[in-house]
Design a protein around this motif. Structure first.
Motif, PDB file in Angstrom:
ATOM      1  N   MET A   1      68.832  51.326  41.630  1.00 22.93           N
ATOM      2  CA  MET A   1      68.794  50.565  40.666  1.00 22.93           C
ATOM      3  C   MET A   1      67.198  50.678  40.152  1.00 22.93           C
ATOM      4  SD  MET A   1      67.484  47.431  39.296  1.00 22.93           S
ATOM      5  CE  MET A   1      66.484  46.808  40.813  1.00 22.93           C
ATOM      6  N   MET A   2      66.994  50.941  38.884  1.00 21.03           N
ATOM      7  CA  MET A   2      65.900  50.970  38.218  1.00 21.03           C
ATOM      8  C   MET A   2      65.691  49.745  37.205  1.00 21.03           C
ATOM      9  SD  MET A   2      66.138  54.833  37.465  1.00 21.03           S
ATOM     10  CE  MET A   2      64.581  55.038  36.309  1.00 21.03           C
ATOM     11  N   ALA A   3      64.678  49.019  37.156  1.00 23.95           N
ATOM     12  CA  ALA A   3      64.468  48.029  36.403  1.00 23.95           C
ATOM     13  C   ALA A   3      63.534  48.101  35.394  1.00 23.95           C
ATOM     14  CB  ALA A   3      64.028  46.900  37.177  1.00 23.95           C
ATOM     15  N   TRP A   4      63.633  47.616  34.130  1.00 22.14           N
ATOM     16  CA  TRP A   4      62.399  47.837  33.149  1.00 22.14           C
ATOM     17  C   TRP A   4      62.360  46.625  32.369  1.00 22.14           C
ATOM     18  CZ3 TRP A   4      63.233  48.057  27.810  1.00 22.14           C
ATOM     19  CH2 TRP A   4      61.938  48.274  27.073  1.00 22.14           C
ATOM     20  N   GLY A   5      61.406  46.327  31.627  1.00 18.34           N
ATOM     21  CA  GLY A   5      61.323  45.170  30.864  1.00 18.34           C
ATOM     22  C   GLY A   5      60.418  44.011  31.481  1.00 18.34           C
ATOM     23  N   VAL A  34      70.152  50.672  48.876  1.00 17.22           N
ATOM     24  CA  VAL A  34      69.999  50.900  47.461  1.00 17.22           C
ATOM     25  C   VAL A  34      68.560  50.960  47.342  1.00 17.22           C
ATOM     26  CG1 VAL A  34      70.369  49.364  45.161  1.00 17.22           C
ATOM     27  CG2 VAL A  34      72.025  49.165  47.234  1.00 17.22           C
ATOM     28  N   SER A  35      68.338  51.982  46.837  1.00 16.11           N
ATOM     29  CA  SER A  35      67.040  52.420  46.282  1.00 16.11           C
ATOM     30  C   SER A  35      66.846  51.706  44.958  1.00 16.11           C
ATOM     31  CB  SER A  35      66.831  53.951  46.132  1.00 16.11           C
ATOM     32  OG  SER A  35      65.586  54.083  45.686  1.00 16.11           O
ATOM     33  N   THR A  36      65.483  51.062  44.955  1.00 12.58           N
ATOM     34  CA  THR A  36      65.061  50.439  43.826  1.00 12.58           C
ATOM     35  C   THR A  36      63.814  50.862  43.130  1.00 12.58           C
ATOM     36  OG1 THR A  36      64.086  48.465  44.765  1.00 12.58           O
ATOM     37  CG2 THR A  36      66.212  48.238  44.490  1.00 12.58           C
ATOM     38  N   THR A  37      63.386  50.716  41.928  1.00 12.95           N
ATOM     39  CA  THR A  37      62.201  51.241  41.118  1.00 12.95           C
ATOM     40  C   THR A  37      61.969  50.260  40.038  1.00 12.95           C
ATOM     41  OG1 THR A  37      63.189  52.762  39.903  1.00 12.95           O
ATOM     42  CG2 THR A  37      62.405  53.382  42.011  1.00 12.95           C
ATOM     43  N   ALA A  55      66.660  60.321  39.636  1.00 10.96           N
ATOM     44  CA  ALA A  55      67.323  59.448  40.484  1.00 10.96           C
ATOM     45  C   ALA A  55      68.466  60.032  41.517  1.00 10.96           C
ATOM     46  CB  ALA A  55      67.742  58.257  39.822  1.00 10.96           C
ATOM     47  N   PHE A  56      68.376  59.770  42.454  1.00 11.02           N
ATOM     48  CA  PHE A  56      69.364  60.360  43.642  1.00 11.02           C
ATOM     49  C   PHE A  56      69.545  59.606  44.713  1.00 11.02           C
ATOM     50  CE2 PHE A  56      65.628  62.262  45.219  1.00 11.02           C
ATOM     51  CZ  PHE A  56      65.753  62.306  46.505  1.00 11.02           C
ATOM     52  N   HIS A  57      70.658  59.368  45.521  1.00 10.58           N
ATOM     53  CA  HIS A  57      70.836  58.778  46.815  1.00 10.58           C
ATOM     54  C   HIS A  57      70.647  60.003  47.862  1.00 10.58           C
ATOM     55  CE1 HIS A  57      72.759  56.442  49.980  1.00 10.58           C
ATOM     56  NE2 HIS A  57      72.215  55.425  49.287  1.00 10.58           N
ATOM     57  N   SER A  58      70.177  59.431  48.904  1.00 13.85           N
ATOM     58  CA  SER A  58      70.047  60.698  49.995  1.00 13.85           C
ATOM     59  C   SER A  58      71.462  61.046  50.733  1.00 13.85           C
ATOM     60  CB  SER A  58      69.104  60.162  50.788  1.00 13.85           C
ATOM     61  OG  SER A  58      69.659  58.827  51.594  1.00 13.85           O
TER      62      SER A  58
END
Length: 86
Positions: A1-5, A34-37, A55-58
């Motif tokens: 999950m990538m958050a921006w704004g 869930v990896s988040t940035t 972006a990837f999941h392990s």
């Protein structure tokens, strides 16, 4: 999950907490993690590029991307164009 704004760090924290809560705040299994940035100081173009290229999941292969745009303004065409050109 990538958050921006605006206030994107709070979205990052909320998703982290929800993921932990799902497992009663114990260790989250790798396949359910869930990896988040969050990307407060980056352009949307940079975030979309990162999403598509880094972006990837392990454990799980990520085949789909969902862009969730929360705004009082309708910008679907602009957001879609920015994602496609990143």
């Amino acid at each position: 999950m990538m958050a921006w704004g605006n206030d994107c760090g709070s979205w990052d924290t909320s998703v982290d907490l929800a993921n932990l809560q799902q497992f009663n705040f114990h260790e989250v299994p790798e396949e359910s993690f869930v990896s988040t940035t969050w990307h407060e100081d980056e352009s949307l173009k940079e975030v979309f590029w990162f999403s598509k290229n880094c972006a990837f999941h392990s454990v799980i292969e990520l085949n789909n991307t969902i862009v969730l745009h929360l705004s009082p303004n309708y910008n679907e065409d602009i957001i879609r164009q920015k994602y496609e050109s990143a």
